[in-house]
Design an enzyme around this catalytic site. Sequence first.
Site, PDB file in Angstrom:
ATOM      1  N   GLU A   1      49.884  48.293  49.576  1.00  0.00           N
ATOM      2  CA  GLU A   1      48.504  48.196  49.977  1.00  0.00           C
ATOM      3  C   GLU A   1      48.240  47.481  51.517  1.00  0.00           C
ATOM      4  O   GLU A   1      47.657  47.588  52.022  1.00  0.00           O
ATOM      5  CB  GLU A   1      47.557  48.538  49.305  1.00  0.00           C
ATOM      6  CG  GLU A   1      47.500  49.765  49.277  1.00  0.00           C
ATOM      7  CD  GLU A   1      48.383  50.035  47.811  1.00  0.00           C
ATOM      8  OE1 GLU A   1      48.679  49.596  47.064  1.00  0.00           O
ATOM      9  OE2 GLU A   1      47.669  51.629  47.262  1.00  0.00           O
TER      10      GLU A   1
ATOM     11  N   HIS B   1      40.274  54.277  38.968  1.00  0.00           N
ATOM     12  CA  HIS B   1      40.762  55.651  39.541  1.00  0.00           C
ATOM     13  C   HIS B   1      38.851  56.072  39.582  1.00  0.00           C
ATOM     14  O   HIS B   1      38.800  57.310  40.843  1.00  0.00           O
ATOM     15  CB  HIS B   1      41.375  56.774  39.358  1.00  0.00           C
ATOM     16  CG  HIS B   1      42.743  56.861  39.853  1.00  0.00           C
ATOM     17  ND1 HIS B   1      43.273  55.893  38.669  1.00  0.00           N
ATOM     18  CD2 HIS B   1      44.046  56.456  40.010  1.00  0.00           C
ATOM     19  CE1 HIS B   1      44.416  55.359  38.768  1.00  0.00           C
ATOM     20  NE2 HIS B   1      44.933  55.939  40.338  1.00  0.00           N
TER      21      HIS B   1
END
Lengths: 325, 335
Positions: free
Chosen positions: A60, A129
Amino acid sequence: MAQLTFREAIARGVAQEMRRDESVVFLGEDVGAAGGVFKGTVGLFEEFGPVRVRDTPISEQAILGAAMGAAMTGLRPIAEIMFADFFAVCWDIVANEIAKSRYMTNGQVTFPLVIRSGNGGGLRFGAQHSQSVENWAMMIPGLKVVVPSNATDVIGLMAASIRDDDPVIFLEAKALYASKMDVPDGEIVDTLGSAKVLRNGTDATVVALGAMVPKALAAAEELANAGIECTVVDVRSLVPLDTTTILREVSATGRLFTVEENPRLCGWGGELASIVSEEAFYDLDGPIVRITTPHIPLPAADALEDMAIPSVERIVSTVTKSMNS
Amino acid sequence: MSGTKVASPVVDLTDQISLYRCQLELRKFEERAYDLFLENFVKGTSHLSIGQEAIAAGFAAAMRPTDWTFATYRGHAHTLARGVPMTPVFAELMGRTNGLMAGKGGSMHLTSVDHGVMGSYAIIGAHLPIACGAAWSAQYRKTDQVAVCFFGDGSVNIGAFHEALNFAAVWKLPVVFVCENNLWMEYTRTSEVTAVAHPAADRASAYGLESILIDGNDADAVFDVATSAIARARAGDGPSLIEALTYRHGGHSRADPGKYRPDAEVAEWMAKDPVPRYRLRLLELGVSEDELIAIENDVIAEVDRATEEAKAGGIPGEDLLMKDVWADGSGSWRN
């Protein structure tokens, strides 16, 4: 007019801009031939090819660093962070690098980039999540924060975000990916920093964002049946913030309820309450009330998650109780 | 070790004189910057690269004006080496309106896009992925530009280093990563916290790259390896990772006298000081003492003049405070 899901609208909005501007490129994990884990990029790889739609490693920091470096040297990248929770592993690039560099360099560099990410809960994915992180992004000077609530807005706000010369965090409510609506044909371009009044009422103003918008509308419907007429405002963009529309609508009814998916502390509604208190205090007929996810990590079990995230029932009961007290 | 490059000067004498002058400018600038701290003209912190000038000078000489530099908070030398005048850099350190960023960035964030200096980044490792992005842009737009990213030995143990190296290798990006190994990660010896002897060179193979270890105190050796790595990047053959051995003569930052370093080690490296070393080389190559003294006097005069110009700069006013948060020049987040 065609019926489109929220997830299909993402690909349509991105494709609309990639067709008109070659400097728009797209990168992220599984975004190419796979079409994205949420199928938000289906068809882009086929239409624009592997040079403009690029798969990345699970890195990321590299994804967002690459987007930043590309943006400061002539491209308009769109980067995908699969789940908004993952911003935590690359937040340095967002908060320290992208957000600060224009100011630090006295305007020598600009960052026309979009970071889109699946945000929030409702899918029973558990705490890592599911978090709604719009408040993380909102508190960083130098970031624009856009959160659409329906397919048409996805296209128009995506186009506006891509054309904007500032970095935009584009948060897509995962709970809305499957939602459908009729979307006009042709090019759609919206305006950042414009809230939308979706329903007019005389008794209270309910301000909501992202996945909370359809819930606020459903709640307003029920409240109307009980004799409480609500205005519903879709914030759509936390930065820039359309305080003009919000202050006007709050002043008109004399009451403000915010519906927020983010955990309680430092949610966007707190900032809104502060602005309204400072600038429209004498128009208020009662306390400002925030309806939020409690200040907890999100649980996975459907029964528990449903208790945590604001529901239509909670909005209805909270507004009713407050209006009748 | 295999792949080790040795000094093989590929520069001619005129270039070498320029390289000497550049190193000297960096040295004299930073010596003056240190004095200005002591006189309280410069506030906050600052990180000097006295002793490491050969790397900045050698690379800058090998780069085209259109190539990009990505530097760290220890970035004065890299900024000046690309041709940024001394006055705006001094003025930036002093927080004046004639500073490179009008005082909004400070010592750790020197940036001059006009000179290809795309920023100095003060979060360890962060700029490696950003340099990848610039390189990606050059690759996509087919502009032949190369990004050169400088960082210290302390950067090799942070995640962004590994993400960027792998990413650059997989995408075959035109980027050159330069680890300036000055042996000390802030106050701790890098070898005590690193699993391999050569923090960058020993890891190159993990990204399918050649292991390159050079004498970072020899500007000719630096120029040589820079030339080949930049050519490789420009030819589309992908990134390089270079470890340049060097030493900072001072501490990590303004607040650090560097007492943790053994005297013998400091003495050993002072004897390898790149500036007098290069001066000696020029004398051996037939450059006259008079010519070198003329250069030195010229550089000192330049530093004096820039110091005074910087001091004459204005104090930033409120007009700058809210400016340029956004691309439209404003600082407004609401209507």
